[in-house]
Design a protein around this motif. Structure first.
Motif, PDB file in Angstrom:
ATOM      1  N   ASP A  14     -19.105  29.861  -7.001  1.00 14.75           N
ATOM      2  CA  ASP A  14     -18.026  30.347  -6.495  1.00 14.75           C
ATOM      3  C   ASP A  14     -18.412  29.956  -5.030  1.00 14.75           C
ATOM      4  OD1 ASP A  14     -16.518  31.021  -8.999  1.00 14.75           O
ATOM      5  OD2 ASP A  14     -17.881  33.022  -8.748  1.00 14.75           O
ATOM      6  N   ALA A  17     -17.082  26.660  -4.465  1.00 20.89           N
ATOM      7  CA  ALA A  17     -15.811  26.331  -4.137  1.00 20.89           C
ATOM      8  C   ALA A  17     -15.110  27.293  -2.460  1.00 20.89           C
ATOM      9  CB  ALA A  17     -15.362  27.371  -5.072  1.00 20.89           C
ATOM     10  N   SER A  28      -5.367  26.492  -7.170  1.00 26.67           N
ATOM     11  CA  SER A  28      -7.026  25.807  -7.747  1.00 26.67           C
ATOM     12  C   SER A  28      -6.448  25.642  -8.731  1.00 26.67           C
ATOM     13  CB  SER A  28      -7.507  27.197  -7.881  1.00 26.67           C
ATOM     14  OG  SER A  28      -7.155  27.729  -9.236  1.00 26.67           O
ATOM     15  N   VAL A  43     -11.890  25.415  -8.237  1.00 23.84           N
ATOM     16  CA  VAL A  43     -11.675  24.746  -7.185  1.00 23.84           C
ATOM     17  C   VAL A  43     -10.016  25.135  -6.348  1.00 23.84           C
ATOM     18  CG1 VAL A  43     -13.886  23.704  -6.845  1.00 23.84           C
ATOM     19  CG2 VAL A  43     -11.347  22.639  -8.004  1.00 23.84           C
ATOM     20  N   PHE A 190     -18.368  19.902  -8.063  1.00 26.09           N
ATOM     21  CA  PHE A 190     -19.657  20.946  -6.976  1.00 26.09           C
ATOM     22  C   PHE A 190     -20.149  20.118  -7.640  1.00 26.09           C
ATOM     23  CE2 PHE A 190     -17.123  24.138 -10.565  1.00 26.09           C
ATOM     24  CZ  PHE A 190     -16.894  24.809  -9.067  1.00 26.09           C
ATOM     25  N   THR A 213     -10.851  18.936  -1.800  1.00 23.74           N
ATOM     26  CA  THR A 213     -10.923  18.944  -3.855  1.00 23.74           C
ATOM     27  C   THR A 213      -9.313  19.117  -3.976  1.00 23.74           C
ATOM     28  OG1 THR A 213     -10.952  21.217  -3.861  1.00 23.74           O
ATOM     29  CG2 THR A 213     -13.110  19.878  -3.916  1.00 23.74           C
TER      30      THR A 213
END
Length: 520
Positions: A14, A17, A28, A43, A190, A213
């Motif tokens: 988290d 992100a 997301s 993300v 990630f 992203t």
């Protein structure tokens, strides 16, 4: 979950992100763990305007970053080298969690990033140094070639090697004085975000390496439109689209695209060694490796022994949803990739291919696991004969003469990687030179060529344009600038000298230059 992530603290994903700037979108993208199919995080789905803003911030940071000396920039990458090794367990957990790869395959990525950081950091000054060139008139003309950064480099990375293919290409771009904006795959964001954090810890200015992203069809075009160079790794089909868009913008690009890679085993090969090479070359990362072999050709003298031993060894491979080093084969990355592999195998079997080993999905292990598979009797009309499967599947065929083996290896519109196995060194080098692939390993699947980072690596034919690694891997991120000073005399006809006389004199000078060059 059936596996442990001992080195990822609660909330780490988290936090990562949260480092993505996505001011224009509230959407997301879910990220799932292939081992189980469970969601592990989300993300932001960046909008095109977020990409534009990220590139603008990178462009501002690039001005400061490029003003640093090459040695100062190199110090940052050497610190990153140490951080990647020091934090490898955390990186390996994140990679395994989001990509489904086993730990021994993930460790290759850690080694690769560290190797590239060390290589370019220790050679950047030499590769970027201004170079004296021959002037138009010896002694009278001083000519120097300079290397200037292109500006902001856009890196579009795939999911199969989320650390290597996100960062190793960015390292020479950064050392050349560029900023980088990275678009990782939706499946594996990630790993990229974690290494971006490590780069900042190493001393890189925050905005010199930005991560955006989002969905490829939205973020990709926006990135290509905004940057000064595009580095893309992915499928040949998408690569054509990237090249077309880059061409419209008059932006240079480097593309490493798909392969349909051959491995050739000659009749004097060490069969046991060749089998182990095939295991690594075909089934590393569950076959989701651009360099992996999907076509295996074995000469008649050792075909039966190789087929038997290879099948036995393949059946022994361990599969599990585990982040431990002792597991050999992991998961396919997604349901989409799983279905592609399953359909390729089913189509081949329906058309008459014989399953020698594997051939089955393994839902008892995990939702996207598929057994390492060997097929014989594969013919041209089968889908997997020509298309890249990108899974743990290889076709096995025999051949009689050397020339036939070379022809079979070259019978593809792709030419990324190949391998030749023989105990005759001269024979191996001769056949390797005859195969139309950008890299060819002799008695090695891909490790020797890939890890020889002083040498260029890339594809021929439809497997891409441009090269990573070596001198080419850094200089592609620069523009060459030539500065010449005419110290005495002139190349133009002197005033009051008839042009006809000038032409005759210069022709004589040209003949003299030729004799001087021939005598060197």
């Amino acid at each position: 979950m059936t596996f442990q992530t001992a080195h990822i603290l609660p909330g780490t994903l988290d936090d990562l992100a949260g480092e993505v700037s996505a001011d224009e979108s509230d959407e997301s993208i879910p990220v799932d763990a292939p081992f189980t199919g469970e969601r592990i995080g989300d993300v932001p789905a960046c909008a095109p305007s977020d990409v534009t803003a990220a590139v603008a911030r990178a462009r501002t940071a690039q001005g400061e970053w490029s003003s640093w000396s090459v040695n100062r920039r190199a110090d940052v990458l050497l610190r990153c080298h140490d951080l990647v090794l020091d934090r490898q367990d955390e990186l390996l957990d994140v990679m395994g969690l989001e990509s489904g790869k086993v730990r021994q395959d993930g460790y290759e990525e850690v080694l690769d990033v560290a190797t590239n950081a060390r290589y370019y950091a220790t050679r950047a000054e030499e590769l970027l140094r201004p170079r004296r060139r021959d002037g138009a008139i010896p002694l009278a003309t001083k000519t120097i070639e300079y290397r200037k950064p292109v500006g902001v480099v856009g890196v579009i990375a795939p999911w199969n090697y989320p650390l290597t293919l996100a960062v190793s290409d960015a390292i020479p771009a950064l050392l050349a004085g560029n900023a980088v904006v990275l678009k990782p795959a939706e499946e594996t964001p990630f790993s990229a975000l974690l290494v971006a954090k490590l780069l900042r810890e190493a001393g890189l200015p925050a905005d010199a390496f930005r991560v955006v992203t989002g969905r490829g069809d939205e973020v990709g075009p926006a990135l290509i439109d905004a940057v000064d160079f595009v580095s893309f790794t992915g499928s040949t089909e998408t690569g054509r689209t990237v090249a077309e868009r880059a061409g419209e913008n008059l932006v240079k690009c480097s593309l490493e695209l798909g392969g349909k890679n051959p491995m050739v085993v000659l009749d004097d090969a060490d069969v046991a060694a060749a089998v182990e090479g095939a295991i690594r070359g075909c089934f590393t990362n569950a076959g989701q490796l651009c360099l992996s072999f999907e076509r295996l050709y074995v000469q008649d003298g050792v075909y039966d022994e190789f087929r038997r031993t290879f099948a036995e060894r393949t059946r022994e491979l361990s599969m599990a949803p585990s982040l431990d080093y002792d597991v050999e084969v992991g998961s396919l990355v997604s349901e989409r990739q799983f279905e592609k592999v399953r359909e390729h195998v089913a189509d081949a079997v329906d058309e008459g291919a014989t399953v020698v080993a594997g051939g089955n999905a393994r839902p008892d292990v995990g939702p996207y696991f598929f057994e390492p598979t060997i097929l014989t009797d594969v013919t041209e009309e089968m889908t997997l004969a020509r298309e890249e499967t990108f899974g743990p599947v290889v076709s096995l065929s025999g051949f009689s003469e050397e020339e036939e083996g070379i022809a079979l290896a070259n019978d593809s519109d792709r030419g990324l990687n190949a391998s030749v196995w023989t105990t005759d060194t001269d024979r191996g080098w001769r056949i390797a030179r005859g195969i139309d692939c950008g890299t060819v390993g002799i008695n090695d699947p891909y490790h020797a060529t890939w890890a020889s980072v002083d040498a260029p690596m890339g594809g021929m034919k439809d497997s891409g344009i441009g090269r990573r690694h070596g001198r080419e891997g850094m200089r592609k991120y620069t523009e060459s600038q030539t500065v010449a000073e005419q110290r005495v005399a002139s190349l133009a006809p002197p005033r009051r000298v008839p042009t006809k006389w000038y032409a005759r004199a210069m022709s004589g000078v040209m003949r003299l230059y030729k004799r001087i060059e021939e005598a060197r």
